[in-house]
Structures are given as C-alpha cells and as structure tokens.
Scaffold this active site. Structure first.
Site, PDB file in Angstrom:
ATOM      1  N   ASN A   8       0.907  -1.096  -0.164  1.00 52.10           N
ATOM      2  CA  ASN A   8       0.007  -0.075  -0.063  1.00 52.10           C
ATOM      3  C   ASN A   8       0.864   1.237   0.063  1.00 52.10           C
ATOM      4  O   ASN A   8       1.486   1.689   1.002  1.00 52.10           O
ATOM      5  CB  ASN A   8      -0.822  -0.108   1.402  1.00 52.10           C
ATOM      6  CG  ASN A   8      -1.671   1.206   1.470  1.00 52.10           C
ATOM      7  OD1 ASN A   8      -1.820   2.080   0.417  1.00 52.10           O
ATOM      8  ND2 ASN A   8      -2.269   1.291   2.847  1.00 52.10           N
ATOM      9  N   LYS A  10       0.042   4.219  -0.147  1.00 50.82           N
ATOM     10  CA  LYS A  10      -0.502   5.404   0.416  1.00 50.82           C
ATOM     11  C   LYS A  10      -0.252   6.563  -0.601  1.00 50.82           C
ATOM     12  O   LYS A  10      -0.431   6.538  -1.773  1.00 50.82           O
ATOM     13  CB  LYS A  10      -0.152   5.831   1.654  1.00 50.82           C
ATOM     14  CG  LYS A  10      -0.236   4.660   2.729  1.00 50.82           C
ATOM     15  CD  LYS A  10       0.043   4.494   4.084  1.00 50.82           C
ATOM     16  CE  LYS A  10       0.130   3.532   4.901  1.00 50.82           C
ATOM     17  NZ  LYS A  10       0.056   3.555   6.281  1.00 50.82           N
ATOM     18  N   HIS A  95      -9.332   1.083   5.273  1.00 48.92           N
ATOM     19  CA  HIS A  95      -8.175   1.431   6.216  1.00 48.92           C
ATOM     20  C   HIS A  95      -8.504   2.262   7.142  1.00 48.92           C
ATOM     21  O   HIS A  95      -9.197   3.448   7.044  1.00 48.92           O
ATOM     22  CB  HIS A  95      -7.251   1.923   5.102  1.00 48.92           C
ATOM     23  CG  HIS A  95      -6.147   1.940   5.501  1.00 48.92           C
ATOM     24  ND1 HIS A  95      -5.264   2.857   6.443  1.00 48.92           N
ATOM     25  CD2 HIS A  95      -4.968   1.171   5.264  1.00 48.92           C
ATOM     26  CE1 HIS A  95      -4.038   2.581   6.767  1.00 48.92           C
ATOM     27  NE2 HIS A  95      -3.896   1.426   5.884  1.00 48.92           N
ATOM     28  N   GLU A  97      -6.751   4.821   8.296  1.00 51.09           N
ATOM     29  CA  GLU A  97      -6.479   6.116   7.802  1.00 51.09           C
ATOM     30  C   GLU A  97      -7.858   6.907   7.208  1.00 51.09           C
ATOM     31  O   GLU A  97      -8.004   7.892   7.486  1.00 51.09           O
ATOM     32  CB  GLU A  97      -5.077   6.304   6.981  1.00 51.09           C
ATOM     33  CG  GLU A  97      -4.054   5.866   8.122  1.00 51.09           C
ATOM     34  CD  GLU A  97      -2.576   5.456   7.082  1.00 51.09           C
ATOM     35  OE1 GLU A  97      -2.960   5.473   5.795  1.00 51.09           O
ATOM     36  OE2 GLU A  97      -1.656   4.966   7.662  1.00 51.09           O
ATOM     37  N   GLU A 162      -5.385  -5.165  10.775  1.00 49.94           N
ATOM     38  CA  GLU A 162      -4.571  -4.236  11.049  1.00 49.94           C
ATOM     39  C   GLU A 162      -4.621  -3.160  12.563  1.00 49.94           C
ATOM     40  O   GLU A 162      -5.597  -2.507  12.463  1.00 49.94           O
ATOM     41  CB  GLU A 162      -4.463  -3.269   9.884  1.00 49.94           C
ATOM     42  CG  GLU A 162      -4.192  -3.759   8.634  1.00 49.94           C
ATOM     43  CD  GLU A 162      -3.673  -2.820   7.610  1.00 49.94           C
ATOM     44  OE1 GLU A 162      -2.538  -2.926   7.159  1.00 49.94           O
ATOM     45  OE2 GLU A 162      -4.212  -1.705   7.408  1.00 49.94           O
ATOM     46  N   GLY A 168       2.280   1.846  10.826  1.00 49.56           N
ATOM     47  CA  GLY A 168       3.436   3.162  10.684  1.00 49.56           C
ATOM     48  C   GLY A 168       4.091   3.561  12.012  1.00 49.56           C
ATOM     49  O   GLY A 168       4.278   4.704  12.063  1.00 49.56           O
ATOM     50  N   SER A 207       3.448  -2.345  10.488  1.00 50.26           N
ATOM     51  CA  SER A 207       4.714  -2.429  10.615  1.00 50.26           C
ATOM     52  C   SER A 207       5.469  -3.582  10.433  1.00 50.26           C
ATOM     53  O   SER A 207       6.536  -3.894  10.811  1.00 50.26           O
ATOM     54  CB  SER A 207       5.071  -1.824  12.020  1.00 50.26           C
ATOM     55  OG  SER A 207       4.616  -0.471  12.510  1.00 50.26           O
TER      56      SER A 207
HETATM   57  C1  PEP Z   1      -0.879   0.039   6.193  1.00 50.94           C
HETATM   58  O1  PEP Z   1      -0.996   1.243   6.192  1.00 50.94           O
HETATM   59  O2  PEP Z   1      -1.765  -0.701   5.794  1.00 50.94           O
HETATM   60  C2  PEP Z   1       0.214  -0.334   6.942  1.00 50.94           C
HETATM   61  C3  PEP Z   1       0.223  -1.790   7.391  1.00 50.94           C
HETATM   62  O3  PEP Z   1       1.350   0.689   7.145  1.00 50.94           O
HETATM   63  P1  PEP Z   1       2.938   0.297   7.955  1.00 50.94           P
HETATM   64  O4  PEP Z   1       3.311  -0.817   7.108  1.00 50.94           O
HETATM   65  O5  PEP Z   1       3.629   1.470   7.493  1.00 50.94           O
HETATM   66  O6  PEP Z   1       2.590   0.138   9.263  1.00 50.94           O
END
Ligand code: PEP
Length: 249
Positions: A8, A10, A95, A97, A162, A168, A207
C-alpha cells in the site's frame, strides 16, 4: 492457500519514481509470484500508468479506496467502475487512515464492499483495534462488530487485520498476538458468513519489515501481509514478499 503480499503506497509516488519502484519490484518478482500472490496499490494517479507494467510481471493492481455509489456529483471521488475500467483487481477498503481522516464508518464500508463486488473488484477490508481497545474483551467486541457491520454475509473478498497501534509505528504485533487475533477473526468470519467458509484469506498489517516477515508469515491462519511503509523500497518489499520461501537465502 496461497499467501498474498500487498503493498500500500498510500499518498506516495510520482510518474517517474512510481514506475521505477514498480519496475524494480517487477524485475525480481518472478520466482516469488510462483509461490505467492503479489498486489501493489499505488495512488489513483499512477493506476493507469503502472497497469501494463504490473500486468507484464503478474502483479495485481490495487486501489486504495472507491466510492460507495455507482456515479454522481461527488467531486474528487473515484468509482469502482472507473477502477475496473483501468484494470484494477483489488481495492483496499476501510483502512484505518480513511476511517480516521475521512470519518468512514462500518455502514459506508459495507456499501463500498458491495459496490466493488458489483464491478468485479476483490475488496480487501481492513479491521483493527486501537491502542485503547487492545485489551482482549474490548478488542474482540470491536473486531466482531467491524466484521458483522462491514461484510455482507456473502462476502468473498479478503480481510486485513491491522491493529491501529501497529500501523506506521514500527511496532508490529507479536506472533502470539497475531495468532490469537487471527483465530478469533476466522471464527467470527465463519459465524457471520453464510457460506461457512473457513477459506477467507486474512492478512496481517502493521509495521511488517523484512526482518520479521518470515515469522509473521509462518503464524497459523495468516493469509499474507499488507505492507505500508516498507513497500516504498523495492529491497524491503521484496525482502518481505520472499520471506520464508525456499528461494530466500
Ligand atoms: C498500512 O497502512 O496498511 C500499513 C500496514 O502500514 P505500515 O506497514 O507502514 O505499518
């Protein structure tokens, strides 16, 4: 079941940098995609630019959202049909976000899931608890609510677990936490889905880094990983995508 690795991106990537990154990943993906499904979800602006390149390398084209309605006066929005028209195969929905910054709720996400299916897109629906809900009983109630409210009973897409506190932050969930949450989610799915289908792919996201990808991908019940930050470097994304495979040396 084959595991899936989704990157992803973003809101990152311009025409040139996006194509370079996709090209670098594509050039090395062959042996990995024999064993795993790989999807890249760049920003909307790069979808049509990258579509032929990703198709050539057998990489799925993902989008990061779609609108719940078929069409209409929604300035700035993108419909599921527009995505399908570009050759998009997967769409990330719900998501955290988008839930946070665009105030998306479960009912809206469910409508988006249905719209995506109507146009042949595979929805990748994100669920996850916040830091405050980390305690087992709270987290389970929250996740169960997200499943029953976001997913139609005939859902045949992908679920991504998630935990918000892991996204992040550089702090991935532990293997034990992922295993117990995924067992809970698989159970909740089989209770909710009319198909009683235990084969829904459930990904972990939060992460994930090349160093811990092999242990995460080895957790029972993990159908793959959704990768944010680490998907912006070909080296780290490929490190994750090939983690634990016999080809990784
Ligand atoms: C995400 O935004 O779906 C995600 C898993 O981000 P990150 O790997 O940066 O934690």
């Amino acid at each position: 079941m084959r595991q899936m690795i989704i990157g992803n991106w973003k809101m990152h990537g311009l025409l040139q940098t996006g194509a370079e990154l996709a090209q670098e990943i594509g050039a090395a993906i062959g042996p990995i995609s024999d064993a795993r499904d790989v999807v890249l979800a760049p920003p909307f602006t790069l979808l049509s630019h990258l579509a032929p390149l990703l198709a050539r390398h057998g990489i799925g084209l993902g989008a990061q959202d779609c609108h719940a309605d078929a069409e209409g006066a929604y300035t700035g929005d993108i419909s599921a049909e527009m995505l399908a028209d570009l050759g998009v195969s997967h769409v990330i929905l719900g998501h955290s976000e988008r839930r946070e910054h665009h105030h998306e709720n479960n009912a809206l996400i469910r409508r988006k899931v249905q719209r995506a299916r109507e146009h042949g897109l595979c929805p990748v629906v994100c669920v996850g608890e916040s830091e405050q809900q980390k305690e087992d009983t709270l987290a389970q109630a929250w996740l169960a609510k997200q499943i029953t409210e976001c997913l139609p009973r005939d859902f045949d897409g992908i679920l991504a677990y998630e935990p918000i506190w892991a996204i992040g932050t550089g702090k991935a969930a532990t293997q034990q936490d992922i295993e117990s949450r995924l067992a809970f989610l698989h159970d909740a799915l089989s209770q909710h889905l009319e198909t009683d289908d235990k084969s829904t792919r459930v990904l972990y996201g939060g992460s994930v880094k090349p160093e811990d990808a092999a242990s995460i991908l080895a957790v029972p019940g993990v159908g793959g990983v959704l990768v944010g930050g680490a998907s912006l470097s070909a080296r780290s994304f490929l490190g994750i995508a090939q983690a634990g495979l016999p080809l990784a040396s």
